[in-house]
Write a protein that holds these residues in place. Structure first.
Motif, PDB file in Angstrom:
ATOM      1  N   LEU A   1      24.033  42.169 -81.867  1.00 49.13           N
ATOM      2  CA  LEU A   1      23.772  43.045 -80.732  1.00 49.13           C
ATOM      3  C   LEU A   1      25.131  43.552 -80.263  1.00 49.13           C
ATOM      4  N   THR A   2      25.322  44.850 -80.308  1.00 46.50           N
ATOM      5  CA  THR A   2      26.598  45.435 -79.898  1.00 46.50           C
ATOM      6  C   THR A   2      26.389  46.226 -78.620  1.00 46.50           C
ATOM      7  N   LEU A   3      27.018  45.763 -77.551  1.00 44.12           N
ATOM      8  CA  LEU A   3      26.867  46.365 -76.227  1.00 44.12           C
ATOM      9  C   LEU A   3      28.074  47.245 -75.925  1.00 44.12           C
ATOM     10  N   THR A   4      27.817  48.507 -75.629  1.00 43.38           N
ATOM     11  CA  THR A   4      28.866  49.412 -75.170  1.00 43.38           C
ATOM     12  C   THR A   4      28.860  49.375 -73.646  1.00 43.38           C
ATOM     13  N   LEU A   5      29.932  48.854 -73.063  1.00 38.19           N
ATOM     14  CA  LEU A   5      29.910  48.485 -71.651  1.00 38.19           C
ATOM     15  C   LEU A   5      29.910  49.678 -70.712  1.00 38.19           C
TER      16      LEU A   5
ATOM     17  N   ASN B   1      31.492  44.749 -67.194  1.00 42.84           N
ATOM     18  CA  ASN B   1      32.587  43.892 -67.635  1.00 42.84           C
ATOM     19  C   ASN B   1      31.978  42.573 -68.123  1.00 42.84           C
ATOM     20  N   ALA B   2      32.199  42.235 -69.377  1.00 46.49           N
ATOM     21  CA  ALA B   2      31.572  41.056 -69.981  1.00 46.49           C
ATOM     22  C   ALA B   2      32.515  39.866 -70.085  1.00 46.49           C
ATOM     23  N   LYS B   3      33.667  39.929 -69.429  1.00 47.00           N
ATOM     24  CA  LYS B   3      34.653  38.858 -69.589  1.00 47.00           C
ATOM     25  C   LYS B   3      34.104  37.501 -69.116  1.00 47.00           C
ATOM     26  N   ALA B   4      33.471  37.466 -67.963  1.00 46.19           N
ATOM     27  CA  ALA B   4      32.951  36.198 -67.439  1.00 46.19           C
ATOM     28  C   ALA B   4      31.853  35.641 -68.341  1.00 46.19           C
TER      29      ALA B   4
END
Length: 495
Positions: free
Chosen positions: A465-469, A273-276
């Motif tokens: 940079l595209t991160l697939t979580l 989770n990249a929200k923070a």
């Protein structure tokens, strides 16, 4: 007003004696040889005598000298011609073995150096208020005063923020000002380009406050930064603390550390989770140095709440983060953290970043990719560059918690580390990043349910940079103006 800082850089952070053959000239050869083409500059951790003191050089007996076991100022000058050098300016304290303090021990208040050092009585008077003393912010489990016996038998409570061997200086005194100015002058005389103000947040003490990051501290930092700039140097302020404080500091100086990044990157990978992380990068200072690991631990306080104001992570999230680090390191980080070891900070976890991620090569490479795509100068710690594991044997020998992530390498162990697939992949990633010209421009980022993208654009150049979580995979895409677009799956670098 701050200097314009060229932030499209990648720097190495290292001790001289813990990497290469142990001399400045050996490190220079390594940078020009096996590490050629990787770094735009190098942060040399304290090279002042004694490098093997109680705090690995952060307790200098002579801040204007180079430890002769490493080389000379001439060696520093030679290195500086190829790689801009950052050096530590330890503004808060000096070794109890310094000639100045030894003179104070001998002559007491009659010593010409007596005004250089800070005592409890100078701040709180001879009858200090217990409530005021209890309000002092403490970075360590040790007392902030140490009673030291002078030659005449008098016991004086000297201020010792970090250890009993590190005597705080009175930066407001005339000898204190002269002491700091002499360090600045020595640096500029020998080609140092960047200075890191170490422990600057503790430099100003005032009765009735917590003696940490006071309004007067901001003024002190601003004045010292201005002096450095006048001598042609760029100033980095090293402060661990609440993220909004960091933002305020960044407005008053050339550069700050992004110490919130390491826990946020770990949280992103642990929770997918990249929200923070996205929230922080929306507001984070752009005049920053990014790190994942340093000679200290992985900061926790930098993402925590403060005086009722919310942090970047909640207390339960931070608790889960710390527990996951301990689990991934198979408990070795617990041996080096908190009261389990000497000479540790209460707000950090002592662990190599590679072990914090359970030695997972894919996750480690992804963490580095995120760092390299964040705004600011990217600093890579030598142990992180070589994907070092926790050095439990060194910790057991010294009892110093932070030594678990301060390993010693010689040429043979460097050669071995450079053959590790994850290290080979990281070196490839750094070189790829060097060739992407978009990083001279503007940063943007977007977050959807399962994708987090960090992007750069400069004139006709682009990079992302595209991160697939959910799968913790990532793709690099870039195009330099006039050249074909390129796409690379990050994990392919490990092949």
């Amino acid at each position: 007003m701050t200097n314009a800082v060229h932030t499209n850089q990648i720097q190495l952070i290292t001790y001289v004696d813990r990497l290469s053959g142990g001399k400045i000239s050996d490190l220079h050869k390594l940078l020009n040889g096996q590490l050629s083409g990787l770094f735009d500059g190098v942060h040399l951790l304290p090279f002042y005598p004694p490098i093997d003191g109680e705090d690995a050089g952060f307790d200098p007996s002579d801040h204007t000298a180079v430890d002769s076991r490493l080389g000379t100022w001439q060696d520093i000058e030679h290195l500086a011609k190829d790689y801009p050098i950052m050096a530590d300016m330890i503004v808060n304290h000096i070794s109890a073995q310094s000639p100045q303090f030894l003179d104070v021990l001998q002559h007491g208040a009659a010593s010409k150096y007596w005004p250089l050092f800070l005592t409890r009585d100078k701040v709180f008077g001879t009858k200090p208020d217990a409530t005021q003393l209890s309000a002092i912010y403490r970075p360590r489990p040790t007392p902030c005063f140490t009673g030291i016996r002078l030659a005449n038998g008098q016991i004086v409570p000297f201020w010792t923020t970090f250890t009993a061997n590190q005597i705080d200086i009175d930066v407001d005194s005339e000898p204190g000002k002269a002491y700091l100015q002499a360090i600045l002058q020595r640096f500029t005389d020998h080609g140092v380009k960047y200075i890191r103000l170490d422990a600057a947040g503790y430099a100003i003490k005032k009765a009735g406050t917590n003696c940490f990051m006071l309004p007067e501290t901001f003024d002190f930092i601003a004045q010292l930064s201005e002096q450095a700039r006048a001598l042609g140097m760029t100033c980095l302020v090293e402060i661990h603390g609440y993220h909004k404080t960091q933002i305020e500091i960044a407005k008053r100086c050339d550069m700050v550390y992004d110490f919130a990044l390491p826990p946020l990157v770990l949280h992103t990978l642990f929770t997918r989770n990249a929200k923070a992380l996205k929230t922080w990068l929306d507001i984070a200072p752009r005049n920053c140095i990014t790190v994942l690991d340093t000679h200290d631990g992985i900061g926790i306080v930098d993402a925590a709440d403060h005086n009722g104001e919310p942090g970047l992570l909640t207390d339960p999230e931070l608790d889960a983060l710390v527990e996951k680090i301990h689990q991934n390191s198979k408990g070795s980080s617990k041996l080096a953290t908190g009261n389990a070891a000497n000479n540790v900070d209460l707000y950090q976890v002592n662990c190599s970043f590679y072990d914090a991620l359970g030695q997972n090569d894919g996750d480690y490479l992804l963490a580095r990719a995120i760092q390299l795509f964040c705004p600011g100068i990217s600093q890579i710690y030598y142990a992180g560059l070589l994907a070092a594991e926790n050095d439990v044997a060194l910790l057991q020998r010294t009892g110093v918690g932070r030594d678990i992530n301060r390993p010693y390498f010689n040429q043979d162990t460097i050669n071995q580390a450079l053959q590790k697939p994850v290290v080979k992949a990281l070196l490839k990633l750094i070189k790829l990043r060097h060739n992407m010209q978009a990083f001279n421009g503007s940063f943007s980022h977007t977050l959807s349910d399962n994708t987090y993208q960090l992007s750069w654009q400069h004139l006709g150049h682009t990079a992302s940079l595209t991160l697939t979580l959910d799968s913790l995979t990532a793709a690099l895409a870039w195009q330099n103006e006039g050249e074909a677009a390129e796409l690379l799956q990050l994990h392919s670098l490990l092949a």
